[in-house]
Design a protein around this motif. Structure first.
Motif, mmCIF file in Angstrom:
data_model
loop_
_atom_site.group_PDB
_atom_site.id
_atom_site.type_symbol
_atom_site.label_atom_id
_atom_site.label_comp_id
_atom_site.label_asym_id
_atom_site.label_seq_id
_atom_site.Cartn_x
_atom_site.Cartn_y
_atom_site.Cartn_z
ATOM 1 N N VAL A 43 -1.894 7.008 7.347
ATOM 2 C CA VAL A 43 -0.516 6.753 7.754
ATOM 3 C C VAL A 43 -0.394 5.434 8.500
ATOM 4 O O VAL A 43 0.561 4.667 8.301
ATOM 5 C CB VAL A 43 0.010 7.923 8.610
ATOM 6 C CG1 VAL A 43 1.302 7.544 9.336
ATOM 7 C CG2 VAL A 43 0.239 9.160 7.739
ATOM 8 N N ALA A 44 -1.371 5.134 9.342
ATOM 9 C CA ALA A 44 -1.307 3.935 10.172
ATOM 10 C C ALA A 44 -1.458 2.644 9.374
ATOM 11 O O ALA A 44 -1.085 1.568 9.858
ATOM 12 C CB ALA A 44 -2.396 3.995 11.252
ATOM 13 N N ARG A 92 0.838 -1.191 0.000
ATOM 14 C CA ARG A 92 0.000 0.000 0.000
ATOM 15 C C ARG A 92 0.878 1.247 0.000
ATOM 16 O O ARG A 92 1.707 1.437 0.898
ATOM 17 C CB ARG A 92 -0.898 0.026 1.240
ATOM 18 C CG ARG A 92 -2.037 -0.985 1.223
ATOM 19 C CD ARG A 92 -2.900 -0.781 2.455
ATOM 20 N NE ARG A 92 -4.189 -1.449 2.335
ATOM 21 C CZ ARG A 92 -5.219 -1.208 3.132
ATOM 22 N NH1 ARG A 92 -5.109 -0.317 4.109
ATOM 23 N NH2 ARG A 92 -6.356 -1.846 2.963
ATOM 24 N N LEU A 93 0.691 2.087 -1.012
ATOM 25 C CA LEU A 93 1.421 3.351 -1.095
ATOM 26 C C LEU A 93 0.476 4.487 -0.727
ATOM 27 O O LEU A 93 -0.554 4.685 -1.380
ATOM 28 C CB LEU A 93 1.952 3.565 -2.521
ATOM 29 C CG LEU A 93 2.543 4.949 -2.819
ATOM 30 C CD1 LEU A 93 3.783 5.207 -1.966
ATOM 31 C CD2 LEU A 93 2.874 5.087 -4.303
ATOM 32 N N GLY A 94 0.815 5.233 0.304
ATOM 33 C CA GLY A 94 0.035 6.393 0.711
ATOM 34 C C GLY A 94 0.721 7.663 0.244
ATOM 35 O O GLY A 94 1.823 7.985 0.705
ATOM 36 N N MET A 105 3.005 5.120 12.044
ATOM 37 C CA MET A 105 3.442 4.244 10.955
ATOM 38 C C MET A 105 3.758 2.854 11.474
ATOM 39 O O MET A 105 4.194 2.672 12.608
ATOM 40 C CB MET A 105 4.681 4.833 10.272
ATOM 41 C CG MET A 105 4.423 6.107 9.500
ATOM 42 S SD MET A 105 5.930 6.797 8.739
ATOM 43 C CE MET A 105 6.405 5.449 7.638
ATOM 44 N N LYS A 106 3.539 1.857 10.620
ATOM 45 C CA LYS A 106 3.860 0.484 10.981
ATOM 46 C C LYS A 106 5.385 0.337 11.074
ATOM 47 O O LYS A 106 6.126 0.994 10.333
ATOM 48 C CB LYS A 106 3.304 -0.474 9.933
ATOM 49 C CG LYS A 106 1.793 -0.407 9.775
ATOM 50 C CD LYS A 106 1.260 -1.541 8.910
ATOM 51 C CE LYS A 106 1.793 -1.486 7.503
ATOM 52 N NZ LYS A 106 1.191 -2.549 6.637
ATOM 53 N N PRO A 107 5.881 -0.520 11.948
ATOM 54 C CA PRO A 107 7.339 -0.689 12.104
ATOM 55 C C PRO A 107 8.037 -1.148 10.823
ATOM 56 O O PRO A 107 9.221 -0.889 10.651
ATOM 57 C CB PRO A 107 7.454 -1.745 13.208
ATOM 58 C CG PRO A 107 6.170 -1.662 13.959
ATOM 59 C CD PRO A 107 5.129 -1.298 12.948
ATOM 60 N N ASP A 108 7.306 -1.830 9.936
ATOM 61 C CA ASP A 108 7.932 -2.300 8.704
ATOM 62 C C ASP A 108 7.652 -1.368 7.517
ATOM 63 O O ASP A 108 7.940 -1.707 6.372
ATOM 64 C CB ASP A 108 7.464 -3.716 8.367
ATOM 65 C CG ASP A 108 5.952 -3.821 8.199
ATOM 66 O OD1 ASP A 108 5.239 -2.837 8.515
ATOM 67 O OD2 ASP A 108 5.479 -4.884 7.752
#
Length: 328
Positions: A204-205, A152-154, A232-235
């Motif tokens: 973002v999340a 997923r690109l935000g 943000m996710k850690p990865d």
């Protein structure tokens, strides 16, 4: 048309074809060396120029404009961003401001994809091993990166550049999401297969990659602040080819060092060339020297827009790329 040639002062070296054409059309003062003007040199420039051609390194603030001569009537910026120019004060002094929008969208989008791939596929680490001479052959587990297809690109700011990024990312199999101040028309969303998020926090999340493509304005300063970066996710990874001020650089550095964000691809920095040394040394950061728009073709096209803005102004008309405070 003016009865005499305009005096044009250029603050940096420009591509040779652009400088040659400026000299043909105007009384132009070109820069002999490719270093930014000092404050004193900028003051002298605005005192004698009919038209000033600055770049993003030149701070055209109220103090400088107060010392401008009455003859200065146009600031023809070489570049799209004008956050280094006090457009409001310029207008109060009767000075028009123009820029060069739309030229570098494709070049910047290309570099955005290069940064996404560079971070996710660990290109800097691979280059470092090869340059050190320590590579001893292929290994099944060496420098394992991640596949971009399906991620997923935000996109933060789906304007000209953001849309160019979306088209390229879709070709790589990425899912396109975006956040804007205003939602785009349905036909644009459909053409890009882009999903709109009204809440930046929620987008973002949930993203695997965040691409910053919005301009720097008072409302976007530290838009990606410490609180939002922590969502943000850690990865996940973040890339920025827009303006460094949009991200809280110190907070980003801390989180990258702590492993709370997987990586970053940066072409711009909050304090210009004064980059946090802890950020520069991180192996999970691809750091470039503001080169996203650095193509021969793009730089010449920017110069052609500057020429057109000045020539149109000289002919007694409004520059086609005039910037007004209401646009900012």
């Amino acid at each position: 048309m003016s009865s005499q040639r305009l005096t044009v002062v250029v603050t940096r070296r420009l591509p040779e074809p652009v400088e040659r054409r400026l000299a043909e059309l105007f009384d132009v003062e070109l820069r002999e060396n490719d270093v930014p003007m000092t404050r004193a040199e900028l003051i002298q420039a605005v005192k004698k120029a009919d038209v000033l051609v600055p770049t993003l390194n030149d701070r055209i603030d109220a103090g400088l404009l107060a010392q401008a001569g009455d003859q200065l009537k146009l600031i023809a910026n070489y570049g799209a961003g004008v956050d280094h120019i006090d457009v409001h004060t310029a207008r109060q002094h009767g000075i028009l401001v123009s820029n060069t929008p739309g030229v570098s969208a494709d070049d910047t989008a290309d570099m955005t994809m290069a940064l996404i791939l560079g971070v996710t596929r660990r290109l800097p680490e691979g280059l470092a091993i090869m340059q050190s001479g320590e590579w001893d052959g292929w290994s099944p587990t060496q420098l394992l990166g991640g596949r971009v297809a399906g991620r997923r690109l935000g996109i933060l700011g789906l304007g000209r550049i953001g849309q160019a990024v979306a088209r390229r990312a879709a070709a790589f199999g990425m899912q396109i999401h975006y956040h804007n101040r205003h939602r785009l028309r349905p036909e644009i969303e459909a053409a890009l297969d882009a999903h709109y998020w009204e809440s930046l926090d929620q987008m973002v999340a949930r993203m695997d990659v965040i691409s910053v493509n919005c301009p720097h304005t008072p409302s976007t300063f530290h838009l990606m602040n410490a609180r939002r970066l922590k969502l943000m996710k850690p990865d996940a990874v973040i890339v920025n080819t827009s303006r460094g001020e949009v991200i809280d650089e110190n907070a980003l550095t801390r989180m990258l060092r702590a492993g709370e964000i997987a990586g970053a691809g940066l072409d711009v920095y909050e304090h210009g060339a004064d980059i946090n040394p802890r950020l520069r040394e991180l192996p999970n950061v691809v750091a470039l020297p503001h080169m996203a728009s650095a193509t021969v073709e793009g730089r010449i096209e920017m110069g052609e827009k500057v020429l057109l803005n000045i020539k149109t102004f000289d002919d007694g008309h409004r520059p086609p790329d005039q910037v007004v405070p209401g646009m900012l």
